[in-house]
Design a protein around this motif. Sequence first.
Motif, PDB file in Angstrom:
ATOM      1  N   PHE A  60       0.828  -1.216   0.000  1.00 33.86           N
ATOM      2  CA  PHE A  60       0.000   0.000   0.000  1.00 33.86           C
ATOM      3  C   PHE A  60       0.859   1.261   0.000  1.00 33.86           C
ATOM      4  CE2 PHE A  60      -3.518  -2.747   1.606  1.00 33.86           C
ATOM      5  CZ  PHE A  60      -4.433  -2.422   0.618  1.00 33.86           C
ATOM      6  N   THR A  61       1.932   1.279   0.756  1.00 36.04           N
ATOM      7  CA  THR A  61       2.752   2.494   0.839  1.00 36.04           C
ATOM      8  C   THR A  61       3.559   2.755  -0.435  1.00 36.04           C
ATOM      9  OG1 THR A  61       4.489   1.180   1.911  1.00 36.04           O
ATOM     10  CG2 THR A  61       2.955   2.368   3.344  1.00 36.04           C
ATOM     11  N   CYS A  62       3.877   1.715  -1.185  1.00 38.37           N
ATOM     12  CA  CYS A  62       4.691   1.880  -2.401  1.00 38.37           C
ATOM     13  C   CYS A  62       3.882   1.699  -3.685  1.00 38.37           C
ATOM     14  CB  CYS A  62       5.862   0.904  -2.384  1.00 38.37           C
ATOM     15  SG  CYS A  62       6.966   1.077  -0.977  1.00 38.37           S
ATOM     16  N   ARG A  63       2.538   1.694  -3.581  1.00 39.70           N
ATOM     17  CA  ARG A  63       1.717   1.432  -4.763  1.00 39.70           C
ATOM     18  C   ARG A  63       1.901   2.522  -5.807  1.00 39.70           C
ATOM     19  NH1 ARG A  63      -3.314   3.094  -6.197  1.00 39.70           N
ATOM     20  NH2 ARG A  63      -3.582   4.096  -4.172  1.00 39.70           N
ATOM     21  N   GLU A  64       1.922   3.752  -5.393  1.00 38.01           N
ATOM     22  CA  GLU A  64       2.059   4.841  -6.353  1.00 38.01           C
ATOM     23  C   GLU A  64       3.433   4.850  -7.015  1.00 38.01           C
ATOM     24  OE1 GLU A  64       1.154   8.473  -4.456  1.00 38.01           O
ATOM     25  OE2 GLU A  64      -0.958   7.973  -4.045  1.00 38.01           O
ATOM     26  N   GLN A  65       4.441   4.407  -6.292  1.00 43.09           N
ATOM     27  CA  GLN A  65       5.799   4.435  -6.839  1.00 43.09           C
ATOM     28  C   GLN A  65       6.044   3.296  -7.825  1.00 43.09           C
ATOM     29  OE1 GLN A  65       8.808   4.292  -3.824  1.00 43.09           O
ATOM     30  NE2 GLN A  65      10.521   4.490  -5.285  1.00 43.09           N
ATOM     31  N   THR A  68       0.112  -0.510  -9.325  1.00 38.85           N
ATOM     32  CA  THR A  68      -0.881  -1.370  -8.668  1.00 38.85           C
ATOM     33  C   THR A  68      -0.570  -2.847  -8.865  1.00 38.85           C
ATOM     34  OG1 THR A  68      -2.557   0.346  -9.020  1.00 38.85           O
ATOM     35  CG2 THR A  68      -3.325  -1.870  -8.488  1.00 38.85           C
ATOM     36  N   ALA A  69      -0.124  -3.214 -10.068  1.00 37.53           N
ATOM     37  CA  ALA A  69       0.195  -4.616 -10.341  1.00 37.53           C
ATOM     38  C   ALA A  69       1.305  -5.114  -9.412  1.00 37.53           C
ATOM     39  CB  ALA A  69       0.609  -4.786 -11.804  1.00 37.53           C
ATOM     40  N   TRP A  70       2.294  -4.269  -9.237  1.00 38.60           N
ATOM     41  CA  TRP A  70       3.392  -4.669  -8.345  1.00 38.60           C
ATOM     42  C   TRP A  70       2.890  -4.835  -6.917  1.00 38.60           C
ATOM     43  CZ3 TRP A  70       5.257  -2.296  -3.970  1.00 38.60           C
ATOM     44  CH2 TRP A  70       6.437  -2.818  -3.449  1.00 38.60           C
ATOM     45  N   GLN A 130       6.410  -0.933 -12.154  1.00 33.27           N
ATOM     46  CA  GLN A 130       6.312   0.275 -12.970  1.00 33.27           C
ATOM     47  C   GLN A 130       7.614   1.067 -12.843  1.00 33.27           C
ATOM     48  OE1 GLN A 130       2.706   2.658 -12.377  1.00 33.27           O
ATOM     49  NE2 GLN A 130       3.935   4.509 -12.587  1.00 33.27           N
ATOM     50  N   LEU A 131       8.424   1.047 -13.908  1.00 34.77           N
ATOM     51  CA  LEU A 131       9.728   1.699 -13.869  1.00 34.77           C
ATOM     52  C   LEU A 131       9.608   3.145 -14.294  1.00 34.77           C
ATOM     53  CD1 LEU A 131      11.868  -1.146 -15.497  1.00 34.77           C
ATOM     54  CD2 LEU A 131      11.571  -0.646 -13.064  1.00 34.77           C
ATOM     55  N   PRO A 132      10.408   4.025 -13.741  1.00 34.70           N
ATOM     56  CA  PRO A 132      10.357   5.438 -14.139  1.00 34.70           C
ATOM     57  C   PRO A 132      10.876   5.613 -15.565  1.00 34.70           C
ATOM     58  CG  PRO A 132      12.184   5.033 -12.640  1.00 34.70           C
ATOM     59  CD  PRO A 132      11.385   3.773 -12.679  1.00 34.70           C
ATOM     60  N   PRO A 133      10.470   6.684 -16.241  1.00 30.90           N
ATOM     61  CA  PRO A 133      10.942   6.927 -17.616  1.00 30.90           C
ATOM     62  C   PRO A 133      12.464   7.075 -17.655  1.00 30.90           C
ATOM     63  CG  PRO A 133       9.094   8.357 -17.068  1.00 30.90           C
ATOM     64  CD  PRO A 133       9.502   7.713 -15.795  1.00 30.90           C
ATOM     65  N   GLY A 134      13.063   6.532 -18.718  1.00 26.60           N
ATOM     66  CA  GLY A 134      14.508   6.607 -18.890  1.00 26.60           C
ATOM     67  C   GLY A 134      15.290   5.610 -18.071  1.00 26.60           C
ATOM     68  N   TYR A 135      14.594   4.708 -17.354  1.00 25.93           N
ATOM     69  CA  TYR A 135      15.289   3.692 -16.573  1.00 25.93           C
ATOM     70  C   TYR A 135      15.969   2.708 -17.520  1.00 25.93           C
ATOM     71  CZ  TYR A 135      16.174   0.689 -12.542  1.00 25.93           C
ATOM     72  OH  TYR A 135      16.783  -0.022 -11.537  1.00 25.93           O
ATOM     73  N   PRO A 136      17.221   2.337 -17.281  1.00 22.53           N
ATOM     74  CA  PRO A 136      17.914   1.428 -18.202  1.00 22.53           C
ATOM     75  C   PRO A 136      17.220   0.082 -18.250  1.00 22.53           C
ATOM     76  CG  PRO A 136      19.185   1.734 -16.184  1.00 22.53           C
ATOM     77  CD  PRO A 136      18.083   2.744 -16.157  1.00 22.53           C
TER      78      PRO A 136
END
Length: 519
Positions: A60-65, A68-70, A130-136
Motif C-alpha cells: 500500500f505504501t509503495c503502490r504509487e511508486q 498497482t500490479a506490483w 512500474q519503472l520510471p521513464p529513462g530507466y535502463p
Amino acid sequence: MKHAAVTLGYAAVFTLLYQVSFSHWVLFAGFRLCALLFVPVRYWPALAVGELIPLCYIGFTCREQYGTAWSLVIMVPPIVVAMPIVRWCREQLRLFPSAATVKMGVLLLCMFLVAMIWTVCNLSSMAVTQLPPGYPPLHWDVLASRWFIGNFLGVLTVTPLAVWVRESLALTAKGARWGQFIESRLLLEVVSTLLPTLALLIWLSFQAGSDTARQAARMAMFLPVIWVALRHGWQGAAIGGTAASIAVVLTMPMKNDAGTLQAQVFIAFAITSMLLLGARISLLNKRDSQERDDLRMALSIAQRNIYVGEMQLRQASVAVEQIRESVRLGYSHLIGRLRHTVPVVDERSYMRQAAVAQEQLFRLSDSLYPSIWRERGLPAALREGSIARGLAEVGISYWCDIEGRGLSRLSPSVHIAIYRLACECIVLICSKRKASDIRLRIRGGLYKGRRWVVLSVESRADEERAAMARWEDLMVRLASSGMGFDAIQHRAQAFEGRARRRNLQSGERVSLILHDPEP
C-alpha cells in the motif's frame, strides 16, 4: 490465542530482518525457512498471515511508486508457495528422523528449492514493476543470479545454525545446557580461532590498497570455515558459515557491489560443500564415539565378570577352610574313639595323616584366595602370602617393593587383577626353570583424574640355584592358568592397559600398566 501470538511474533521478526536485507543477502529468507521447518503445520496459516501483514503495508505504501500490479503481486506471501516443498521434505523425505538428527542432503535440497522458488517470486514482482521513464533496460540474468544468491545465502546463514541449536537443545538436559555450552570445545575454538581470523580478514579488506587485495581477503574467509568443519563436522560448518557470511557483508562498500557478490558466491559454495562434508565427518565421529562407548561397555562387563569370578573363588576358599576345620575335628574325634576301643593304636601316624590332609586343604584354600588378603589386604598378600610361601618352598628368593600409597586407593577389581597378574607373571618367568631370584615392584599414580598402577616382575638367573629348585608345584601353588604371555596381555587389556616382556642380561622382565575403571 497461540495462533495470534505466532502471527504477531513472526510479523515482528520478519519486519526487523526486512530492514537489514537486500537483493544479494536476503536474511529474512532464512528466518522464513526456519519457521516452516520448526513450527508445527497447524500454525502455518498463522505464519502466512504474519507475513501478509508487513507485505500489505509495503504494497500500500509503495503502490504509487511501483504501480498497482506490483503492489498486488508483492502481497502474495512467498512463504505460502514454499510450504508444499518444506512439507514434502519434512514428511516424505524425513528431514528430521529424530529430535537430535538431520539429513543434511535433504536440508540442502530443501534450501536450494525454496531459494529457487523465492527467486521466481522476486522476478515476478520485478516483471510487473512500474519503472520510471529513462530507466535502463533490465538484465534478467543478472537479476536472477543476484536474487538467487541473496536467497540461498540468506538461507545458509540462518538455517544450519538454527538446526544446530535445535540439535544441541535436544541432546542436553535442561539444567545442564548452559554449563555444557560454556565448556564446549566447539564454542572455545569458534571464540579463540574462527572469530579472530575473520576479524583479521575484515580488517585486511578495509586496509587493502587495491580491489584485488580486498577480494583476496574476502575469498580467504572460507578457510576458517573449512577448518572448523573438519574439526567438528557440519555443526562447525553451520557456525562458521554464518560468521563468514556476515563477515563478507561487513566488507561490502555498497549494496550492489559486484566484488561482494562474487565473494558471496564463493562463500555459498564453500558453506554448501562443508555442510555435506561435515555431515559425513559428523557421522564418522558418531560411529567412533559409539565404538568407544561399546568398548567401554565391553571392558566394564569383562571387569565385572573378573570380579564376580574372584568372589566365587573367595567363597570356594572359605568353603575349603570350613572343610579343613571339619577334617581336623573329624580326625580328633576318630583318634579319641580309637583310643578307647583299640588301646595299642599308633596315634602319631594318624596325627601325621591329619596334618598332611589339613596342610593340603590349607594350600588349596590359600591358592584360591589367600587368607592373609582377606585379613590384612593386598600389600600383605603380596609380601607374605602364597606367592612368598610358594616361591620359598620351590627354593627361589623373593622381594616385593610397593612404592607410595596409591595402591590403597585403587578399586577392589584392580587389586584382584594385580594379584592374579603377579602370579601369572611369576609363573611365566619361572616356566623356563632358570630363575633364582624374583623381584616384584608395584608403583601407582594419578593422571587426568584416573588412577594407574604399574606392575613389574623381574628375575635373575643363577643356574646352580635354579637347578636345585622344585618347580613342579609352583603353578598349582599360585593358582595360575599357565596360558602364557597372551593371557597376561588380555587381562591387562581388560583394564585398558598393556603388557611388555623383555629379556635382560641376567634374566627376564614382564611389566604391565593398568588403569582403574573407577574415577
